[in-house]
Scaffold this motif. Structure first.
Motif, PDB file in Angstrom:
ATOM      1  N   VAL A 252      -6.969   7.019  -1.758  1.00  0.00           N
ATOM      2  CA  VAL A 252      -7.665   6.263  -0.711  1.00  0.00           C
ATOM      3  C   VAL A 252      -9.015   5.762  -1.218  1.00  0.00           C
ATOM      4  O   VAL A 252      -9.424   4.630  -0.917  1.00  0.00           O
ATOM      5  N   ALA A 253      -9.709   6.579  -2.018  1.00  0.00           N
ATOM      6  CA  ALA A 253     -11.019   6.182  -2.532  1.00  0.00           C
ATOM      7  C   ALA A 253     -10.930   4.981  -3.458  1.00  0.00           C
ATOM      8  O   ALA A 253     -11.839   4.142  -3.500  1.00  0.00           O
ATOM      9  N   THR A 254      -9.837   4.888  -4.199  1.00  0.00           N
ATOM     10  CA  THR A 254      -9.687   3.784  -5.163  1.00  0.00           C
ATOM     11  C   THR A 254      -8.843   2.635  -4.616  1.00  0.00           C
ATOM     12  O   THR A 254      -8.723   1.596  -5.263  1.00  0.00           O
ATOM     13  N   HIS A 255      -8.238   2.838  -3.423  1.00  0.00           N
ATOM     14  CA  HIS A 255      -7.396   1.810  -2.803  1.00  0.00           C
ATOM     15  C   HIS A 255      -7.775   1.682  -1.326  1.00  0.00           C
ATOM     16  O   HIS A 255      -7.008   2.114  -0.440  1.00  0.00           O
ATOM     17  N   PRO A 256      -8.924   1.143  -1.013  1.00  0.00           N
ATOM     18  CA  PRO A 256      -9.321   1.022   0.402  1.00  0.00           C
ATOM     19  C   PRO A 256      -8.337   0.155   1.174  1.00  0.00           C
ATOM     20  O   PRO A 256      -7.895  -0.891   0.688  1.00  0.00           O
ATOM     21  N   SER A 257      -7.973   0.632   2.360  1.00  0.00           N
ATOM     22  CA  SER A 257      -6.975  -0.087   3.150  1.00  0.00           C
ATOM     23  C   SER A 257      -7.059   0.354   4.612  1.00  0.00           C
ATOM     24  O   SER A 257      -7.360   1.518   4.895  1.00  0.00           O
ATOM     25  N   PRO A 258      -6.791  -0.557   5.543  1.00  0.00           N
ATOM     26  CA  PRO A 258      -6.741  -0.166   6.958  1.00  0.00           C
ATOM     27  C   PRO A 258      -5.540   0.719   7.288  1.00  0.00           C
ATOM     28  O   PRO A 258      -5.436   1.233   8.404  1.00  0.00           O
TER      29      PRO A 258
ATOM     30  N   TYR B  13       1.364   4.032  -3.074  1.00  0.00           N
ATOM     31  CA  TYR B  13       1.029   5.449  -2.941  1.00  0.00           C
ATOM     32  C   TYR B  13       2.210   6.342  -3.326  1.00  0.00           C
ATOM     33  O   TYR B  13       2.026   7.411  -3.910  1.00  0.00           O
TER      34      TYR B  13
ATOM     35  N   ALA C 234      -4.785   3.552   5.546  1.00  0.00           N
ATOM     36  CA  ALA C 234      -4.963   4.870   4.944  1.00  0.00           C
ATOM     37  C   ALA C 234      -4.625   5.998   5.909  1.00  0.00           C
ATOM     38  O   ALA C 234      -4.112   7.045   5.505  1.00  0.00           O
ATOM     39  N   TRP C 235      -4.874   5.806   7.191  1.00  0.00           N
ATOM     40  CA  TRP C 235      -4.611   6.854   8.174  1.00  0.00           C
ATOM     41  C   TRP C 235      -3.127   7.209   8.261  1.00  0.00           C
ATOM     42  O   TRP C 235      -2.765   8.342   8.626  1.00  0.00           O
TER      43      TRP C 235
ATOM     44  N   TYR D 269       0.820  -1.207   0.000  1.00  0.00           N
ATOM     45  CA  TYR D 269       0.000   0.000   0.000  1.00  0.00           C
ATOM     46  C   TYR D 269       0.859   1.266   0.000  1.00  0.00           C
ATOM     47  O   TYR D 269       0.656   2.183  -0.810  1.00  0.00           O
TER      48      TYR D 269
END
Length: 564
Positions: A202-208, A154, A210-211, A150
């Motif tokens: 983040v919208a196209t790559h959901p992940s725990p 990014y 992201a924060w 992830y």
């Protein structure tokens, strides 16, 4: 103006609240003390697939973990089956590591618990160039695998746009804004654009995870603001309080510079600036007779106009004392204001950054001041380990300096100060012209090419290149090349210079040169700061641009190519 700044702060407060992680403890939180004891040091291992024995032999992994004290570069060798392991020092969460796998691959790793990196060498080679971060043939596996997939994805997402925005932010910080709201508005506009790019990802790559992106963005954002204000003008209290409230969750470049620039901002405010002069040295109890004589001469000529020419030399004689006194007072003052500004845990984290000298003896002295002031147990564990390492390193350095060897000499410069058993020959020069220095150098090493390395004991990029330089000397042992190192006396002294050479165990011909000769060599070779490299071939012909960085030269074949 206050209303504008207050509105800006309210906006940032809303954004920050959206980024707060749930159920994750920051290292600044009191609960982290118990976690530190229970955590294991993150494990980072991997393997090169479909690699030949010769490639295994020729490949070295260079990696740089980001620590609370900055960056530390290490190397790892491949096992016979192509596997490797990267060693970390402490059980801290989310540690960033910058990794070069030879000339094959470059990436940023994130170690929280356990990571396994798999590199398919034929697939990487098929790309025809050094790859970075993600590529066909690279797999991030283990518990930290999804985190690395992830974060590295990014990094590559709209990378050109993000780099351009970061450049714009630096330009805003470096410019002079007559009204602070203009600078804050410019910073905020750029950060908002970065946030938009981040939100799209983040919208196209959901992940725990992201924060973590938001936490990194804010660390970088607040760092730039602290740098902007570092010129000596104070932030409004509400703005400073907002930045103080930010917590970092990764041990990354962004979090490291956040703490560093936050510290630098406060340290460089006019009331906190500190100047040490020769007058501050007067009351030291262990002055030598020559130091006392220099002080007497300075006192007796203080009111003379014009000042005698020797005053500069008398002051220079006292510079080592003034530097030590400045460090002692800087650290003592830093400890005091950190304790007064921040929570005990943040204060202790930032105290570790007060230990920023490149000299091992100064590191030991700094930690002797810092350790007694710490109250956070896990910070004390790290500080104590760093102190023990400094003591061990200093003892090793002193042993190296105490032994002598039969190293090559530069005949045109007389008797050396010292020759070591690891192949270093040390000279000290003063009052010599640049032309004379080069002529004697050529006379001493007729028929040999010369790699000239201009460096300083306090220059981090210089020191990062030294392990490459040491390896190149080994590669060049059968070639007609000599490595010559010229270290400036500016900001240093003879003892620091000797210790650094012994600490690195760096062979070659070493000169400790005065500032006048250093400046002349800088002019002759058009050096722009430190480090500076020059290549003079076997015929005595200077080849401009032949060496940019020593780490670019990969081995004996590259060195032999320079000789053609």
């Amino acid at each position: 103006m206050k209303a504008c700044i207050t509105s800006w702060i309210l906006l940032i407060t809303v954004v920050t609240s959206l980024a707060q992680p749930v159920g994750v403890v920051a290292i600044e939180d009191p609960q982290f003390d118990a976690q530190f004891v229970q955590r294991a040091i993150p494990q980072v291992t991997g393997k090169l697939l479909h690699v030949s024995p010769q490639e295994i032999k020729e490949t070295t992994i260079t990696y740089t973990p980001v620590t609370l004290l900055g960056q530390k570069t290490k190397t790892a060798q491949l096992a016979a089956d192509g596997s490797f392991q990267l060693e970390l020092d402490y059980p801290l969460p989310y540690q960033q590591i910058w990794v070069h796998v030879g000339e094959l691959f470059y990436t940023g790793l994130y170690a929280n618990k356990q990571l396994y990196v798999e590199l398919d060498v034929p697939k990487l080679k098929a790309a025809g160039k050094e790859l970075a971060f993600k590529a066909d043939g690279v797999r991030y596996l283990g518990e930290d695998g999804p985190l690395n997939e992830y974060m590295n994805e990014y990094i590559l997402f709209k990378r050109a746009d993000k780099l351009a925005l970061s450049s714009r932010m630096r330009q805003v910080r470096q410019s002079q804004h007559p009204v602070e709201t203009e600078a804050l508005a410019a910073f905020t506009s750029i950060s908002d654009t970065l946030e938009t790019i981040q939100a799209e990802f983040v919208a196209t790559h959901p992940s725990p995870y992201a924060w973590l992106l938001e936490n990194e963005r804010l660390s970088e954002f607040y760092s730039q603001i602290c740098l902007h204000y570092r010129g000596g003008h104070a932030m409004e209290a509400a703005l400073f309080d907002q930045i103080k409230a930010h917590k970092t969750y990764l041990r990354s470049n962004s979090s490291w510079v956040f703490y560093m620039y936050l510290s630098a901002y406060f340290r460089q405010l006019p009331p906190n600036r500190m100047i040490v002069s020769w007058r501050d040295v007067v009351h030291l109890s262990d002055l030598t007779e020559s130091e006392k004589a220099a002080i007497d001469s300075l006192r007796s000529t203080e009111t003379l106009s014009p000042a005698p020419a020797h005053r500069a030399q008398w002051k220079k004689q006292l510079e080592p004392r003034m530097r030590k006194l400045h460090q002692d007072r800087r650290i003592a003052r830093g400890i005091h204001w950190l304790d007064s500004l921040y929570s005990p845990s943040r204060a202790d984290i930032m105290k570790l950054q007060l230990n920023d000298s490149k000299d091992i003896a100064e590191q030991k002295a700094a930690l002797e001041q810092i350790l007694p002031s710490m109250t956070t147990r896990w910070c004390k564990v790290i500080a104590q380990k760093e102190y023990d390492h400094a003591v061990e390193q200093l003892a090793s350095v002193n042993r190296a300096l105490a032994t002598s060897g039969n190293s090559p000499t530069a005949a045109g410069f007389g008797s050396p100060l010292q020759q070591t058993d690891f192949g270093a020959t040390l000279y000290k020069l003063s009052s010599m012209s640049g032309a004379d220095f080069l002529a004697r150098l050529r006379q001493s090493f007729a028929g040999k090419a010369i790699v000239l390395d201009r460096w300083a004991t306090w220059c981090a990029p210089c020191l990062q290149e030294m392990p490459h330089s040491k390896k190149l000397q080994q590669d060049a042992k059968d070639l007609p090349i000599v490595f010559v190192y010229v270290c400036t006396a500016q900001g240093s002294d003879e003892d620091k210079w000797k210790r650094k050479i012994a600490e690195l165990k760096l062979p070659g011909i070493h000169f400790f040169i005065d500032e006048a000769l250093d400046a002349k060599l800088g002019e002759l070779f058009s050096f722009r700061g430190y480090p500076g490299y020059a290549f003079i071939d076997q015929k005595g012909v200077y080849k401009p641009g032949a060496i940019t960085w020593l780490s670019v030269i990969k081995g004996k074949e590259d060195l032999a190519a320079l000789l053609k």
